[in-house]
Design an enzyme around this catalytic site. Structure first.
Site, PDB file in Angstrom:
ATOM      1  N   GLY A  10     -45.264  18.081  46.214  1.00 10.54           N
ATOM      2  CA  GLY A  10     -43.850  18.256  45.843  1.00 10.54           C
ATOM      3  C   GLY A  10     -43.581  19.702  45.483  1.00 10.54           C
ATOM      4  CB  THR A  12     -40.476  22.585  48.733  1.00 13.91           C
ATOM      5  OG1 THR A  12     -40.566  21.198  49.081  1.00 13.91           O
ATOM      6  CG2 THR A  12     -41.425  23.374  49.601  1.00 13.91           C
ATOM      7  CG  ASP A  14     -34.786  21.050  40.638  1.00 14.55           C
ATOM      8  OD1 ASP A  14     -34.471  22.090  41.259  1.00 14.55           O
ATOM      9  OD2 ASP A  14     -34.198  20.632  39.624  1.00 14.55           O
ATOM     10  CB  ALA A  16     -42.695  22.907  42.085  1.00 12.91           C
ATOM     11  CE  LYS A 150     -38.590   9.594  32.225  1.00 12.55           C
ATOM     12  NZ  LYS A 150     -37.515  10.473  32.633  1.00 12.55           N
ATOM     13  CG  ASP A 179     -42.784  11.120  27.238  1.00 17.52           C
ATOM     14  OD1 ASP A 179     -42.077  12.118  26.993  1.00 17.52           O
ATOM     15  OD2 ASP A 179     -42.434   9.973  26.951  1.00 17.52           O
ATOM     16  CG  HIS A 180     -40.449  16.624  29.379  1.00 10.51           C
ATOM     17  ND1 HIS A 180     -39.723  15.548  29.817  1.00 10.51           N
ATOM     18  CD2 HIS A 180     -39.551  17.423  28.759  1.00 10.51           C
ATOM     19  CE1 HIS A 180     -38.458  15.703  29.489  1.00 10.51           C
ATOM     20  NE2 HIS A 180     -38.313  16.833  28.843  1.00 10.51           N
ATOM     21  CE  LYS A 184     -38.371  18.242  24.857  1.00 11.29           C
ATOM     22  NZ  LYS A 184     -37.738  19.353  25.525  1.00 11.29           N
ATOM     23  CG  ASP A 237     -33.632   9.124  32.518  1.00 15.28           C
ATOM     24  OD1 ASP A 237     -34.564   9.491  33.261  1.00 15.28           O
ATOM     25  OD2 ASP A 237     -32.791   9.913  32.040  1.00 15.28           O
ATOM     26  CG  HIS A 242     -38.293  11.335  26.864  1.00 18.66           C
ATOM     27  ND1 HIS A 242     -39.507  11.624  27.446  1.00 18.66           N
ATOM     28  CD2 HIS A 242     -37.353  11.681  27.784  1.00 18.66           C
ATOM     29  CE1 HIS A 242     -39.308  12.105  28.665  1.00 18.66           C
ATOM     30  NE2 HIS A 242     -38.011  12.145  28.899  1.00 18.66           N
TER      31      HIS A 242
HETATM   32  C1  BG6 Z   1     -35.892  13.561  31.469  1.00 20.29           C
HETATM   33  C2  BG6 Z   1     -34.800  12.645  31.904  1.00 20.29           C
HETATM   34  O1  BG6 Z   1     -37.081  12.839  31.311  1.00 20.29           O
HETATM   35  O2  BG6 Z   1     -35.531  14.179  30.238  1.00 20.29           O
HETATM   36  C3  BG6 Z   1     -33.476  13.403  32.020  1.00 20.29           C
HETATM   37  O3  BG6 Z   1     -35.126  12.061  33.157  1.00 20.29           O
HETATM   38  C4  BG6 Z   1     -33.185  14.166  30.752  1.00 20.29           C
HETATM   39  O4  BG6 Z   1     -32.421  12.497  32.322  1.00 20.29           O
HETATM   40  C5  BG6 Z   1     -34.381  14.988  30.303  1.00 20.29           C
HETATM   41  O5  BG6 Z   1     -32.082  15.012  31.002  1.00 20.29           O
HETATM   42  C6  BG6 Z   1     -34.161  15.608  28.935  1.00 20.29           C
HETATM   43  O6  BG6 Z   1     -35.206  16.492  28.649  1.00 20.29           O
HETATM   44  P1  BG6 Z   1     -34.979  17.758  27.699  1.00 20.29           P
HETATM   45  O7  BG6 Z   1     -36.330  18.354  27.560  1.00 20.29           O
HETATM   46  O8  BG6 Z   1     -34.013  18.651  28.409  1.00 20.29           O
HETATM   47  O9  BG6 Z   1     -34.384  17.241  26.432  1.00 20.29           O
END
Ligand code: BG6
Length: 493
Positions: A10, A12, A14, A16, A150, A179-180, A184, A237, A242
């Protein structure tokens, strides 16, 4: 770090462009990535190495914390990047990829270590994993780690199916589910603040805490992601991942060791303690779902969700979710955790407020002051820091109480150059530290919880879906959830 070849599927896309190339570059600039690495960009589209390196440079100049301002330095970084056009359904391409990877292995002395990063739709994870094995990419003595994004499934059965596919090729310990939010800084800081401070841990329970409020609000709408979002909604989502992850960090017991498995064991226990819903009526009483309608915000007219591109005109997908959640264990019995998240709300913020119970009816109350509760706030995004609200005597007054704030804003101290979530997570994956990645049982328990809500919504039809004007704080019912228990949402920021 030990060396590794990153195989970026992936390349190419967003993610990345916005996150992964900048993260790799920051790690390199900070010396966390030595010269023993190579990146292979993979996507269907034909691209030469030079074009790909230019894409990487453009992304770094636009999105990275460090800019590439020295030609010689850039050239020696860029030579680690190659590109290969790949049809992920064709195993022959994977044989070629094996040859390329082995060549890079030798050139950059990466010790046969491979990190497969799938920035792809989850439906493709299974096929790619099989082809990695069939193509011989796992036949080395180094590590083989799989990093995936995810959503991990759509519900528990689909997540189980996906997991079974992955586990045929990779061991659980080698699967890094991102799970980004766990990357944080301030989400990671929760456990440190909780467990390293004598004045928090002893009172971190239902005796002293009245409620916990977790807000993740966004000003954006669904933008270009209507196709994905309309099938997902805020519940899948944001809440499944999160929101529940932040809740577990707040509620978990102190782990016996700061070891990834011990920490994740404690988080699973929290998920297992979430009070199940008894019926659709119970869901209705404790969960709020909303969808943004057109609204005026800061002088602009914002379109309704249903008018967004790729969204069904009659869609009943929720863009707002709030819930009253109980963690039925000894520590948290009776303490409501309120969570809310939504798109097109008035501010972009993530914060967690811990509201403490008031001191007993004492001398201050008898003087008829309104005693505000103590608050501890974790500011996660975009401000980062800790904020505490306490009560003190107004200087010069005759015993007038005023709330005072203790504001420890670390983002303003460290400046904008705090590491991005993706940098931290990528770095952890190269080091083999899976603490801030979600383990399968966490994912499964989170789906189990969320699936009850989805099932109730299916039963209720759209009867409890409330439209809210874009730019507002969502349905009034989200305020009532707290008011019913004598609380209110504390203002954010
Ligand atoms: C993503 C969701 O996991 O987290 C998006 O798919 C959401 O819908 C985003 O906008 C929010 O992340 P952050 O780091 O900008 O708060």
């Amino acid at each position: 770090m030990t060396g590794a070849v990153f195989l970026l599927f992936g390349a190419t896309g967003d993610l990345a462009k916005r996150k992964l190339f900048p993260a790799i570059y920051s790690l390199y600039r900070e010396g966390k990535l030595n010269d023993r690495f190579a990146v292979v960009g993979l996507a269907r589209r034909p691209r030469t190495n030079e074009q790909f390196r230019q894409d990487v440079l453009d992304s770094i100049q636009e999105f990275a914390r460090y800019k590439a301002d020295d030609d010689a330095g850039w050239a020696s970084f860029a030579e680690h990047f190659s590109y290969m056009s790949l049809d992920i359904h064709d195993v022959n391409g994977f044989h070629q990829l094996r040859a390329l990877t082995e060549e890079l292995d030798r050139k950059f002395d990466t010790g046969g270590n491979r990190l497969f990063y799938l920035a792809l739709a989850p439906e493709l994870f299974g096929d790619v994993s099989f082809n990695l094995r069939e193509g011989g990419l796992l036949d080395t003595s180094g590590y083989h780690r799989l990093v995936i994004e995810k959503p991990f499934g759509y519900d528990l059965p689909s997540a189980e199916k996906l997991n079974t596919q992955l586990r045929q090729v990779f061991e659980e310990k080698d699967i890094y589910r991102i799970d980004h939010y766990l990357g944080k800084e301030m989400v990671q800081n929760i456990e440190f603040v909780r467990f390293a401070n004598a004045f928090f841990e002893p009172i971190w329970n239902n005796k002293y805490i009245a409620n916990v409020q977790i807000t993740l609000s966004e000003t954006v709408g669904v933008e270009e992601r209507g196709g994905y979002y309309d099938k997902s909604g805020a519940l899948r989502d944001m809440a499944q991942n999160h929101m529940l992850q932040m809740l577990t960090m707040m509620a978990m017991e102190p782990p016996s060791r700061l070891h990834p498995e011990d920490i994740r064991d404690e988080k699973v226990k929290v998920l297992r303690s979430l009070r199940p819903f008894a019926s659709a009526a119970d869901v209705r009483a404790n969960v709020v779902r909303g969808q943004y309608a057109a609204g005026e915000f800061k002088g602009k007219t914002l379109p309704a969700y249903r008018a967004e591109p790729s969204v069904a005109p009659e869609s009943t997908t929720e863009t707002f979710f709030a819930a009253r959640v109980y963690v039925d264990n000894f520590r948290w019995a009776g303490v409501p955790f309120y969570v809310r998240t939504g798109k097109r709300l008035p501010v972009k913020t993530t914060e967690i407020v811990v509201e403490f119970k008031n001191v007993p009816d004492n001398v201050y109350l008898s003087r008829k002051h309104t005693l505000e509760p103590n608050l501890l706030v974790f500011r996660i995004n975009p401000l980062e820091g800790i904020y505490m609200k306490m009560n003190a005597k107004q200087p010069g007054s005759e015993g007038v109480l005023v709330p005072v704030a203790l504001d420890l804003c670390q983002s303003s101290k460290v400046g904008i150059n705090t590491p991005e979530a993706y940098e931290r997570l990528l770095y952890d994956a190269t080091r083999g530290d899976s603490t801030y990645f979600t383990r399968w049982d966490e994912v499964a328990h989170a789906w189990q919880y969320v699936d009850q809500i989805a099932a109730a919504w299916a039963e209720l039809g759209a009867e409890d879906l409330v439209l809210y004007p874009a730019g507002s704080w969502g349905p009034q019912r989200a305020q009532e959830l707290l008011a019913e228990n004598g609380f209110r949402w504390w203002p954010v920021n």
